[in-house]
Design a protein around this motif. Sequence first.
Motif, short mmCIF file in Angstrom:
data_model
loop_
_atom_site.label_atom_id
_atom_site.label_comp_id
_atom_site.label_asym_id
_atom_site.label_seq_id
_atom_site.Cartn_x
_atom_site.Cartn_y
_atom_site.Cartn_z
N VAL A 185 24.26 54.48 46.41
CA VAL A 185 24.06 53.78 47.96
C VAL A 185 25.60 53.93 48.71
CG1 VAL A 185 23.29 52.09 49.37
CG2 VAL A 185 21.96 52.47 47.28
N THR B 225 18.42 62.33 49.04
CA THR B 225 18.86 61.26 49.76
C THR B 225 18.15 60.93 50.95
OG1 THR B 225 20.05 63.09 51.24
CG2 THR B 225 21.44 62.10 49.48
N ALA C 8 28.19 50.90 44.29
CA ALA C 8 27.62 51.19 45.53
C ALA C 8 28.87 51.30 46.39
CB ALA C 8 26.46 50.16 45.68
N ASN D 259 18.70 54.14 45.34
CA ASN D 259 19.47 55.41 45.12
C ASN D 259 19.16 56.53 45.97
OD1 ASN D 259 20.68 54.33 42.77
ND2 ASN D 259 19.10 55.17 41.33
N ILE E 38 20.56 46.34 46.27
CA ILE E 38 21.16 47.64 46.49
C ILE E 38 21.66 48.32 45.44
CG2 ILE E 38 23.11 48.65 47.79
CD1 ILE E 38 23.24 46.53 49.79
N SER F 202 14.89 54.76 51.02
CA SER F 202 15.31 55.78 49.96
C SER F 202 14.50 55.57 48.64
CB SER F 202 16.75 55.73 49.72
OG SER F 202 17.01 56.85 49.00
N ILE G 287 17.40 48.93 48.87
CA ILE G 287 18.10 49.99 49.23
C ILE G 287 18.31 50.76 47.88
CG2 ILE G 287 20.12 51.01 50.39
CD1 ILE G 287 20.33 48.61 52.22
N ARG H 253 13.10 59.03 50.15
CA ARG H 253 14.05 60.13 50.30
C ARG H 253 13.65 61.59 50.01
NH1 ARG H 253 16.05 61.16 44.60
NH2 ARG H 253 15.11 59.51 43.29
N ALA I 191 20.55 56.37 49.20
CA ALA I 191 20.52 56.07 50.69
C ALA I 191 21.93 56.19 51.14
CB ALA I 191 20.25 54.46 50.68
N ARG I 192 22.04 56.66 52.37
CA ARG I 192 23.51 57.01 53.32
C ARG I 192 23.19 56.24 54.55
NH1 ARG I 192 23.94 57.88 48.49
NH2 ARG I 192 24.80 59.98 47.55
#
Length: 265
Positions: A30, A77, A12, A46, A26, A63, A44, A94, A48-49
């Motif tokens: 990410v 995303t 990440a 996969n 997380i 996400s 959080i 997402r 996530a931005r």
Amino acid sequence: MIQPLSYIHPEAKIAQNVVVEPFSTIHRDVEIGEGTWIGSNVTIMNGARIGKNCRIFPGSVISGEPQDLKFEGEITTAEIGDNTTIRECVTINRGTKDRYKTVIGKNCLIQAYSHIAHDCFVGDNCIFSNSSTLAGHITVGDYVVLAGMVAVHQFCKIGSHAFVTGGTLVRKDVPPFIKAAREPIAYAGINSVGLRRRGFSTEEITEIQDIYRVLFVQHRNLTKALDLVEAEFAPTELRDEILSFVRNSNRGVIKGFNQGRTSTL
């Protein structure tokens, strides 16, 4: 600062000064920007931005996979802009292959227990009050305020600077600059308080009010009302934004408050 009781996948991408509180997880794909705070018990996943200086409170899931039976595991995303706050137990899914992403803009406040489904695009400076729910494929403009327990039907659009009152079911598109209320949902005036707070002049507010008086108050056929606005109001950005939104609505826009009257030609 990463607490030892949290789990962060080694691949990440986490900025140096991100804070992750205990018991948060997380996943691998990410990215989290500088200055963001992740509270306890946040997940959080996969895709996530997350931007800079965001705050994500306990119990939120960011996400998660779309709750869509057509989803086939495509790489998508969920993007959250800078300075956005996500309160307790919010869920943000997402995207799917429709838009390939879900987007929350900058400087937003998403309050507790709200849900934003797959492929939603939310603009900047929006406020969603507690338990607001967006189904899939919804587009929300900038500076939109949803009061508590608003539920928005899939594929709807809500224009910039609109305000939707608490407990409202949004089944049609909500044009920009207005208040929407009642059951079934209807035009309830322009969002004059919000517009003044954001620096709109008295002349601009009057222009918006006059346009919507033709569209929603005078009980005209909407197609003819649009033509009348185009003919009688000088071209401005505000006029053109309203006309474009209404004319390009796929689901149709909400109605004016009828009060038992019938439309005139």
